[in-house]
Design an enzyme around this catalytic site. Structure first.
Site, PDB file in Angstrom:
ATOM      1  N   GLU A 277     -42.927  38.758  24.150  1.00  0.00           N
ATOM      2  CA  GLU A 277     -41.650  39.165  23.575  1.00  0.00           C
ATOM      3  C   GLU A 277     -41.669  40.671  23.380  1.00  0.00           C
ATOM      4  O   GLU A 277     -42.493  41.197  22.632  1.00  0.00           O
ATOM      5  CB  GLU A 277     -41.362  38.463  22.237  1.00  0.00           C
TER       6      GLU A 277
ATOM      7  N   GLN B  74     -33.926  39.180  25.763  1.00  0.00           N
ATOM      8  CA  GLN B  74     -33.947  37.882  26.451  1.00  0.00           C
ATOM      9  C   GLN B  74     -33.048  37.936  27.673  1.00  0.00           C
ATOM     10  O   GLN B  74     -32.378  38.942  27.886  1.00  0.00           O
ATOM     11  CB  GLN B  74     -33.530  36.769  25.512  1.00  0.00           C
TER      12      GLN B  74
ATOM     13  N   TYR C  52     -41.111  44.676  19.153  1.00  0.00           N
ATOM     14  CA  TYR C  52     -39.757  45.085  19.523  1.00  0.00           C
ATOM     15  C   TYR C  52     -39.546  46.564  19.209  1.00  0.00           C
ATOM     16  O   TYR C  52     -40.232  47.142  18.364  1.00  0.00           O
ATOM     17  CB  TYR C  52     -38.719  44.246  18.776  1.00  0.00           C
TER      18      TYR C  52
ATOM     19  N   GLU D 222     -34.333  31.738  25.119  1.00  0.00           N
ATOM     20  CA  GLU D 222     -34.458  30.882  23.942  1.00  0.00           C
ATOM     21  C   GLU D 222     -33.127  30.199  23.655  1.00  0.00           C
ATOM     22  O   GLU D 222     -32.057  30.714  23.996  1.00  0.00           O
ATOM     23  CB  GLU D 222     -34.892  31.725  22.734  1.00  0.00           C
TER      24      GLU D 222
ATOM     25  N   ASN E 124     -45.610  29.337  18.669  1.00  0.00           N
ATOM     26  CA  ASN E 124     -44.996  30.670  18.726  1.00  0.00           C
ATOM     27  C   ASN E 124     -44.984  31.295  17.331  1.00  0.00           C
ATOM     28  O   ASN E 124     -44.625  30.637  16.354  1.00  0.00           O
ATOM     29  CB  ASN E 124     -43.550  30.559  19.223  1.00  0.00           C
ATOM     30  N   GLU E 125     -45.382  32.535  17.255  1.00  0.00           N
ATOM     31  CA  GLU E 125     -45.352  33.296  15.997  1.00  0.00           C
ATOM     32  C   GLU E 125     -45.835  32.456  14.819  1.00  0.00           C
ATOM     33  O   GLU E 125     -45.142  32.286  13.813  1.00  0.00           O
ATOM     34  CB  GLU E 125     -43.948  33.863  15.743  1.00  0.00           C
TER      35      GLU E 125
END
Length: 515
Positions: free
Chosen positions: A319, A368, A264, A48, A195-196
């Site tokens: 992610e 990432q 996460y 990103e 995204n999201e």
């Protein structure tokens, strides 16, 4: 005269008996003709426009003294080739839904600047754009995964992007691409439709986004006339099962190929703690969230099964990874953290989970690639190092596009202050050439475990292996000691009469391969 503390001697004796009496972990590996292929795309990555991931990380510019190809660091290119990364997601993340692709094409000195509102408020010059990214993917032999803007874009801008990238010629966007130096279209199959969208992509409800998605997906055209676009809907945040339910219920099957999931691993969301100076309590808590990935994938898959029993739509965990406080003295908006043996545990267990759910999980993207969150590469000026996570993913790449071998075992437990977690994680595969691969992780901070794997009648002559381990859980590679943690040959591998026996030390990752 010497006196003995008999209570101490007895306690030591009892402990030794307990250790010696510890039963090996019995694992059965079977071949199943119906088992899925472990898609290589499970081993994907994510870059990103965030902190020093792109600028100052991957991309240093063509005038840099750091050796580069078209502005991208040569050492990172070689490292990612060695890793065999199958796909790379770009440009976000939250950044994607404020990125306007036309600002990043054409002569670099004529491109407008932009402020990255999400990550540090820095001004970017758009010198790394679509051509740079897609050409890098060609160099890496990795498939690009474009996360396109929905949150602040229009259907027109979105579909012109698809046309610019994929149309052969004769259209306005294709001719503009040619003017900008690229005669032939790129082969871009994977497209994220926002995204999201439940958060930074627009704070939408699932019902509203499902309608928006249908609109955008309707106008996406595969101009290459190949095997079709792979359109990925912005999926759930962790355990928002309602989100998945709505997308699967309200989006027609001919408009969607994948549903995303983000999750996460951390100590606590509001108190993530240091990436290097953490306690065993913090380690245990982090692993507890990491292991929840199995529950998340299981439950989201069950919802997808209800609407898609023939398994035509993929679950895309685009992610995942560890998230801690930034390193002291660094920009809090840049999310720069170190990478220790804890991250190797997260990587190994997560990949085992994805492998074992390969029927539904067809893609995943570690967050990432460089200098951000659970990165595989860290840079400092001209220096570069490979993290423990890099080594785990390289060890595991033997599973890419191999057939899953189902495993069955009861894991011993890792106990801490009255709580328990399964200590051992395992996945296995077999290649077309007959090579059998078994990956194992022991997350226990103190105990080693003997694992005996029954391979039945598989025609395997011998096994070799590699191990990633270290003396301390908090160990990590630094620019002064870039090879403190590297894979070593696994010397104690016993294989006799179809039984593979290995010792798995505390907080270690092993991969054994038989031929």
């Amino acid at each position: 005269m010497k006196f003995f503390n008999y209570s101490t001697v007895i306690l030591a004796f009892l402990c030794s008996v307990a250790v010696s009496a510890q039963e090996p972990v019995q694992v059965t590996v079977t071949e199943d003709a119906e088992a899925p292929i472990i898609s290589k795309h499970i081993y994907g990555h994510f870059s990103e426009h965030l902190g020093r991931c792109i600028y100052g990380g991957l991309y240093v510019g063509e005038e840099s003294m750091v050796p580069n190809t078209a502005g991208v660091r040569n050492d990172i290119i070689e490292a990612l080739k060695e890793l065999k990364i199958p796909n790379l997601r770009w440009p976000g993340g939250c950044f994607a839904d404020t990125y306007h692709w036309k600002d990043g094409v054409g002569p670099k000195d004529e491109r407008p600047t932009m402020v990255n509102r999400w990550w540090g408020g820095v001004t970017e010059d758009n010198s790394f754009g679509t051509h740079d990214f897609l050409n890098l993917c060609e160099t890496l032999n990795a498939e690009p995964y474009l996360a396109a803007n929905v949150g602040s874009s229009t259907v027109k801008e979105f579909t012109e992007y698809v046309e610019y990238v994929l149309h052969q010629g004769g259209s306005p966007m294709a001719e503009w691409r040619k003017e900008n130096g690229r005669e032939n279209p790129w082969d871009v199959k994977y497209w994220g439709v926002g995204n999201e969208m439940w958060g930074c992509g627009g704070n939408m409800t699932a019902e509203h986004y499902a309608d928006i998605y249908r609109q955008y997906a309707t106008f996406m055209t595969d101009w290459t006339n190949s095997d079709g676009l792979f359109r990925i809907a912005s999926g759930a945040n962790v355990d928002d099962y309602h989100w998945t339910e709505v997308l699967m219920r309200d989006i027609p099957k001919h408009l969607i190929e994948g549903v995303a999931l983000h999750s996460y691993s951390f100590v606590e969301w509001n108190e993530k703690g240091s990436s290097i100076d953490y306690s065993e309590e913090q380690y245990f808590s982090t692993m507890k969230t990491a292991l929840k990935m199995d529950t998340l994938v299981t439950k989201h898959s069950a919802i997808m099964d209800k609407y898609d029993p023939n398994n035509t739509i993929a679950l895309v965990v685009d992610e995942w990874g560890g998230w801690y406080d930034v390193m002291e003295g660094t920009n809090p908006g840049f999310l720069y953290q170190q990478n220790t043996m804890r991250d190797a545990m997260i990587a190994g267990t997560s990949l085992n989970i994805f492998n074992n759910h390969a029927r539904r999980v067809k893609m995943a993207n570690l967050a990432q690639t460089v200098n951000v969150l659970q990165a595989v590469v860290l840079t400092e000026d001209e220096k570069m190092l490979l993290t423990p996570t890099y080594h785990v993913m390289k060890m595991y790449n033997v599973h890419q596009d191999a057939k899953l071998l189902p495993v069955d075992f009861d894991s011993p437990t890792y106990k801490f202050e009255g709580e328990e977690l399964p200590a051992i994680s395992i996945s296995a595969s077999k290649t077309d050439a007959g090579q059998v691969n078994v990956s194992m992780v022991n997350i226990d901070a103190h105990k080693s475990h003997t694992v005996e794997i029954n391979l039945g009648d598989m025609d395997i002559k011998d096994f070799s292996g590699t191990i990633l381990s270290s003396e301390d859980l908090q160990d990590h590679n630094t620019f002064d000691q870039p090879e403190k943690i590297t894979p070593k040959e696994l010397k104690k591998v016993k294989f006799r009469k179809g039984i593979l026996e290995v010792e798995v030390p505390p907080f270690s990752v092993l991969v054994v391969t038989g031929k």
